[in-house]
Write a protein that holds these residues in place. Structure first.
Motif, PDB file in Angstrom:
ATOM      1  N   PHE A 230      19.441  30.051  24.759  1.00  0.00           N
ATOM      2  CA  PHE A 230      19.993  30.770  24.023  1.00  0.00           C
ATOM      3  C   PHE A 230      20.405  32.252  24.866  1.00  0.00           C
ATOM      4  O   PHE A 230      19.871  32.793  25.629  1.00  0.00           O
ATOM      5  CB  PHE A 230      19.098  31.236  22.757  1.00  0.00           C
ATOM      6  N   VAL A 231      21.938  32.725  24.474  1.00  0.00           N
ATOM      7  CA  VAL A 231      22.370  33.932  25.185  1.00  0.00           C
ATOM      8  C   VAL A 231      22.346  35.039  24.088  1.00  0.00           C
ATOM      9  O   VAL A 231      22.925  34.764  23.153  1.00  0.00           O
ATOM     10  CB  VAL A 231      23.483  33.257  25.711  1.00  0.00           C
ATOM     11  N   TYR A 232      22.103  36.249  24.491  1.00  0.00           N
ATOM     12  CA  TYR A 232      21.988  37.409  23.861  1.00  0.00           C
ATOM     13  C   TYR A 232      22.956  38.507  24.415  1.00  0.00           C
ATOM     14  O   TYR A 232      22.465  38.829  25.612  1.00  0.00           O
ATOM     15  CB  TYR A 232      20.606  37.805  23.404  1.00  0.00           C
ATOM     16  N   GLU A 233      23.490  39.515  23.865  1.00  0.00           N
ATOM     17  CA  GLU A 233      24.058  40.801  24.088  1.00  0.00           C
ATOM     18  C   GLU A 233      22.960  41.703  24.021  1.00  0.00           C
ATOM     19  O   GLU A 233      22.230  41.619  23.058  1.00  0.00           O
ATOM     20  CB  GLU A 233      25.304  41.050  23.266  1.00  0.00           C
ATOM     21  N   SER A 234      23.059  42.576  24.927  1.00  0.00           N
ATOM     22  CA  SER A 234      22.036  43.832  24.860  1.00  0.00           C
ATOM     23  C   SER A 234      22.619  44.692  25.805  1.00  0.00           C
ATOM     24  O   SER A 234      23.047  44.770  26.863  1.00  0.00           O
ATOM     25  CB  SER A 234      20.522  43.204  25.352  1.00  0.00           C
ATOM     26  N   GLN A 235      22.223  46.198  25.308  1.00  0.00           N
ATOM     27  CA  GLN A 235      22.358  47.335  26.309  1.00  0.00           C
ATOM     28  C   GLN A 235      21.180  47.434  27.367  1.00  0.00           C
ATOM     29  O   GLN A 235      21.225  48.585  28.190  1.00  0.00           O
ATOM     30  CB  GLN A 235      22.369  48.482  25.428  1.00  0.00           C
ATOM     31  N   LEU A 236      20.051  46.580  27.194  1.00  0.00           N
ATOM     32  CA  LEU A 236      18.687  46.839  27.959  1.00  0.00           C
ATOM     33  C   LEU A 236      19.268  46.030  29.383  1.00  0.00           C
ATOM     34  O   LEU A 236      18.726  45.016  29.422  1.00  0.00           O
ATOM     35  CB  LEU A 236      17.625  46.159  27.628  1.00  0.00           C
ATOM     36  N   HIS A 237      19.992  46.469  30.247  1.00  0.00           N
ATOM     37  CA  HIS A 237      20.414  46.015  31.143  1.00  0.00           C
ATOM     38  C   HIS A 237      19.362  45.719  32.303  1.00  0.00           C
ATOM     39  O   HIS A 237      19.414  45.033  33.141  1.00  0.00           O
ATOM     40  CB  HIS A 237      21.647  46.633  32.007  1.00  0.00           C
ATOM     41  N   GLU A 238      18.323  46.802  32.366  1.00  0.00           N
ATOM     42  CA  GLU A 238      17.347  46.622  33.431  1.00  0.00           C
ATOM     43  C   GLU A 238      15.977  46.233  32.918  1.00  0.00           C
ATOM     44  O   GLU A 238      15.059  47.215  33.107  1.00  0.00           O
ATOM     45  CB  GLU A 238      17.364  48.061  34.175  1.00  0.00           C
ATOM     46  N   PHE A 239      15.866  45.303  31.937  1.00  0.00           N
ATOM     47  CA  PHE A 239      14.771  45.052  31.317  1.00  0.00           C
ATOM     48  C   PHE A 239      14.721  43.560  31.187  1.00  0.00           C
ATOM     49  O   PHE A 239      15.500  42.574  31.060  1.00  0.00           O
ATOM     50  CB  PHE A 239      14.522  45.277  29.937  1.00  0.00           C
ATOM     51  N   VAL A 251      12.578  36.609  28.178  1.00  0.00           N
ATOM     52  CA  VAL A 251      13.703  37.124  27.917  1.00  0.00           C
ATOM     53  C   VAL A 251      14.399  37.828  29.297  1.00  0.00           C
ATOM     54  O   VAL A 251      13.601  38.473  29.854  1.00  0.00           O
ATOM     55  CB  VAL A 251      13.853  38.376  26.968  1.00  0.00           C
ATOM     56  N   TYR A 252      15.315  37.334  29.765  1.00  0.00           N
ATOM     57  CA  TYR A 252      15.599  37.592  31.309  1.00  0.00           C
ATOM     58  C   TYR A 252      17.128  37.993  31.323  1.00  0.00           C
ATOM     59  O   TYR A 252      18.032  37.464  30.786  1.00  0.00           O
ATOM     60  CB  TYR A 252      15.346  36.434  31.979  1.00  0.00           C
ATOM     61  N   PRO A 253      17.499  39.154  32.158  1.00  0.00           N
ATOM     62  CA  PRO A 253      18.983  39.171  32.414  1.00  0.00           C
ATOM     63  C   PRO A 253      19.701  38.098  32.937  1.00  0.00           C
ATOM     64  O   PRO A 253      19.238  37.192  33.707  1.00  0.00           O
ATOM     65  CB  PRO A 253      18.787  40.437  33.484  1.00  0.00           C
ATOM     66  N   PHE A 254      20.920  37.749  32.709  1.00  0.00           N
ATOM     67  CA  PHE A 254      21.951  36.730  32.847  1.00  0.00           C
ATOM     68  C   PHE A 254      23.062  37.332  33.850  1.00  0.00           C
ATOM     69  O   PHE A 254      22.894  37.014  35.076  1.00  0.00           O
ATOM     70  CB  PHE A 254      22.110  35.867  31.558  1.00  0.00           C
ATOM     71  N   GLN A 255      23.873  37.674  32.977  1.00  0.00           N
ATOM     72  CA  GLN A 255      25.067  38.265  33.850  1.00  0.00           C
ATOM     73  C   GLN A 255      25.855  39.088  32.770  1.00  0.00           C
ATOM     74  O   GLN A 255      25.925  38.913  31.596  1.00  0.00           O
ATOM     75  CB  GLN A 255      26.031  37.160  34.312  1.00  0.00           C
ATOM     76  N   ASP A 256      26.692  40.151  33.154  1.00  0.00           N
ATOM     77  CA  ASP A 256      27.543  41.152  32.533  1.00  0.00           C
ATOM     78  C   ASP A 256      27.038  41.535  31.103  1.00  0.00           C
ATOM     79  O   ASP A 256      27.673  41.147  29.953  1.00  0.00           O
ATOM     80  CB  ASP A 256      28.731  40.193  32.469  1.00  0.00           C
ATOM     81  N   GLY A 257      25.693  41.968  31.246  1.00  0.00           N
ATOM     82  CA  GLY A 257      25.118  42.425  29.789  1.00  0.00           C
ATOM     83  C   GLY A 257      24.687  41.419  28.976  1.00  0.00           C
ATOM     84  O   GLY A 257      24.416  41.724  27.883  1.00  0.00           O
ATOM     85  N   LEU A 258      24.561  40.324  29.393  1.00  0.00           N
ATOM     86  CA  LEU A 258      23.924  39.204  28.617  1.00  0.00           C
ATOM     87  C   LEU A 258      22.431  39.042  29.395  1.00  0.00           C
ATOM     88  O   LEU A 258      22.227  39.077  30.417  1.00  0.00           O
ATOM     89  CB  LEU A 258      24.670  38.141  28.923  1.00  0.00           C
ATOM     90  N   PHE A 308      12.538  43.160  19.112  1.00  0.00           N
ATOM     91  CA  PHE A 308      13.466  42.171  20.047  1.00  0.00           C
ATOM     92  C   PHE A 308      14.897  42.170  19.212  1.00  0.00           C
ATOM     93  O   PHE A 308      15.889  42.474  20.095  1.00  0.00           O
ATOM     94  CB  PHE A 308      13.119  40.796  20.035  1.00  0.00           C
ATOM     95  N   LEU A 309      14.988  41.901  18.051  1.00  0.00           N
ATOM     96  CA  LEU A 309      16.190  41.829  17.482  1.00  0.00           C
ATOM     97  C   LEU A 309      17.046  43.297  17.235  1.00  0.00           C
ATOM     98  O   LEU A 309      18.226  43.283  16.859  1.00  0.00           O
ATOM     99  CB  LEU A 309      16.279  40.849  16.067  1.00  0.00           C
ATOM    100  N   ASP A 310      16.266  44.075  17.425  1.00  0.00           N
ATOM    101  CA  ASP A 310      16.809  45.735  17.350  1.00  0.00           C
ATOM    102  C   ASP A 310      17.727  45.823  18.601  1.00  0.00           C
ATOM    103  O   ASP A 310      18.686  46.429  18.516  1.00  0.00           O
ATOM    104  CB  ASP A 310      15.915  46.607  17.222  1.00  0.00           C
ATOM    105  N   HIS A 311      17.350  45.242  19.631  1.00  0.00           N
ATOM    106  CA  HIS A 311      18.024  45.373  21.037  1.00  0.00           C
ATOM    107  C   HIS A 311      19.001  44.477  21.404  1.00  0.00           C
ATOM    108  O   HIS A 311      19.684  44.322  22.355  1.00  0.00           O
ATOM    109  CB  HIS A 311      17.030  45.589  22.154  1.00  0.00           C
ATOM    110  N   PHE A 312      18.779  43.012  20.722  1.00  0.00           N
ATOM    111  CA  PHE A 312      19.631  41.935  21.101  1.00  0.00           C
ATOM    112  C   PHE A 312      20.184  41.273  19.973  1.00  0.00           C
ATOM    113  O   PHE A 312      19.909  40.974  18.819  1.00  0.00           O
ATOM    114  CB  PHE A 312      18.509  40.758  21.653  1.00  0.00           C
ATOM    115  N   ARG A 313      21.352  40.662  20.150  1.00  0.00           N
ATOM    116  CA  ARG A 313      22.399  39.879  19.535  1.00  0.00           C
ATOM    117  C   ARG A 313      22.810  38.656  19.957  1.00  0.00           C
ATOM    118  O   ARG A 313      23.346  38.645  21.023  1.00  0.00           O
ATOM    119  CB  ARG A 313      23.551  40.909  19.087  1.00  0.00           C
ATOM    120  N   HIS A 314      22.557  37.696  19.041  1.00  0.00           N
ATOM    121  CA  HIS A 314      22.810  36.226  19.784  1.00  0.00           C
ATOM    122  C   HIS A 314      24.062  35.948  19.940  1.00  0.00           C
ATOM    123  O   HIS A 314      24.976  36.420  18.720  1.00  0.00           O
ATOM    124  CB  HIS A 314      22.085  35.464  18.785  1.00  0.00           C
ATOM    125  N   VAL A 315      24.587  35.582  20.935  1.00  0.00           N
ATOM    126  CA  VAL A 315      26.060  35.206  21.076  1.00  0.00           C
ATOM    127  C   VAL A 315      26.490  33.718  21.343  1.00  0.00           C
ATOM    128  O   VAL A 315      27.676  33.101  21.244  1.00  0.00           O
ATOM    129  CB  VAL A 315      26.796  36.135  22.014  1.00  0.00           C
TER     130      VAL A 315
END
Length: 376
Positions: A230-239, A251-258, A308-315
């Motif tokens: 599952f892929v989520y949008e987040s502003q926590l780019h460095e986490f 929960v791991y960075p993917f690409q372009d804010g995802l 978790f869901l305060d920072h991440f939105r499923h897309v």
């Protein structure tokens, strides 16, 4: 990343990229254009071989290599397998030396050990990593919103820049690529190997057992997992957050804010005997079943990381097929097998591409020498 976390890993002894005394040139078919197929193709080209890469999809990295967590493993995942930690550490060093632009630091890359649920207590986990000379720093778990029942560590593992790798290999291997071309048949007789009717000196299966014709019989101990990520949008780019050691989530960075969310328990959708069976399982998934799985995974995350869901939105979500070897431990080591002039690669993580290339070279010598002797 703090300088205290710079990886001070002993220089490996197994990889010699400048060594190019690899016997006579051969015409080689490589099946699969992911991390392994592309890297091994580059290595064999540097050895002077005539390389042709068969890829059934329209572009490289179209399979698991482009649809997975982009983690450059350093060994933190494998507290119960010293061999896997060693291979991961050596491979990490090789990767940073050969592909310095294809990974980057994640400032807060957190591994957390739940006090009551992990297979190892946090003190033992820390001792294992320190004994393996893996940089690790104890941090305040509550500062990151984690439950007080977890012990958190900041680690030095990096993020793979998969899109950059795709561009790099796509450009450098363009003349060797046969995109949209499936290796439908392989036949070997009287010292001659034919793939789709075309003669080759050797064929290297880099599909992790998905190319049934090339790997059939060489890996009876493999199984295939159809997986959903599952892929989520987040502003926590460095986490990044990974729970160990057990049936947890990451929960791991993917690409372009995802970011991606995966789970040891819920990401696999089954355990199949063949790659085709795994693909059929994926095809049967529907919106309702995926929604149920996602909700369960989010509940698991919230147990240890309530915000978790305060920072991440499923897309979005994507599917892949993982190939695994039956094992009583959590080992994910690289192995290469040969039958005649057919060579098959099985590996665990991206940073074992160097070990795999060395093993393929060894089998290439045996395969090509065998063919030359048969032709006399």
């Amino acid at each position: 990343m703090s300088s205290a976390l710079d990886p001070h890993i002993p220089e490996p002894e197994t990889f010699s990229p400048a060594l190019r005394d690899n016997g006579p040139a051969a015409k080689v078919a490589i099946v699969g254009a992911g991390w392994y197929g592309c890297h091994i193709a580059e290595e064999l080209r540097a050895d002077g071989h005539d390389v042709h890469i068969f890829e059934s999809q329209a572009d490289i990295f179209g399979g698991a290599s482009g649809h997975t967590q982009n983690r450059l493993h350093l060994g933190y995942h494998y507290a119960r397998s010293a061999m896997t930690r060693r291979q991961a550490s050596e491979g990490y060093r090789h990767f940073k030396k050969i592909y310095p632009t294809l990974s980057r630091v994640v400032a807060n890359n957190i591994y957390a050990v739940p006090r009551d649920d992990s297979l190892l207590d946090s003190e033992t986990y820390l001792q294992v990593m320190q004994a393996s000379q893996l940089p690790i720093e104890l941090v305040d778990s509550t500062a990151f919103g984690l439950a007080p029942s977890t012990t958190a560590f900041r680690v030095a593992e990096e993020l793979l820049c998969t899109q950059s790798a795709k561009r790099l290999f796509g450009a450098s291997l363009r003349p060797q690529l046969r995109l949209g071309t499936r290796a439908e048949s392989v036949e070997e007789a009287h010292g001659t190997l034919r793939v789709n009717g075309e003669p080759f000196d050797a064929a290297v299966d880099c599909t992790w057992g998905a190319w049934e014709a090339g790997g059939q019989g060489m890996w009876p101990d493999l199984y295939f997992e159809p997986c959903v990520t599952f892929v989520y949008e987040s502003q926590l780019h460095e986490f990044a957050l990974t729970l160990v050691d057990g049936a947890f989530f990451s929960v791991y960075p993917f690409q372009d804010g995802l970011h991606t969310l995966t789970s040891v328990t819920h990401t696999p959708l089954g355990r199949c005997r063949s790659h085709d069976e795994a693909r059929q399982t994926i095809a049967r998934q529907n919106t309702d079943s995926l929604e149920r799985t996602r909700r369960i995974m989010e509940k698991d995350v919230a147990r240890y990381w309530p915000p978790f869901l305060d920072h991440f939105r499923h897309v979005d979500a994507f599917f892949s097929v993982k190939t695994k070897m039956r094992s009583a431990s959590d080992a994910r080591v690289v192995s290469v097998r040969r039958s005649g002039s057919r060579i098959s690669v099985f590996a665990g993580k991206v940073n074992t591409i160097f070990t795999a290339a060395d093993l393929v070279r060894q089998e290439m010598h045996a395969a090509v020498g065998r063919n030359q002797w048969a032709s006399l």
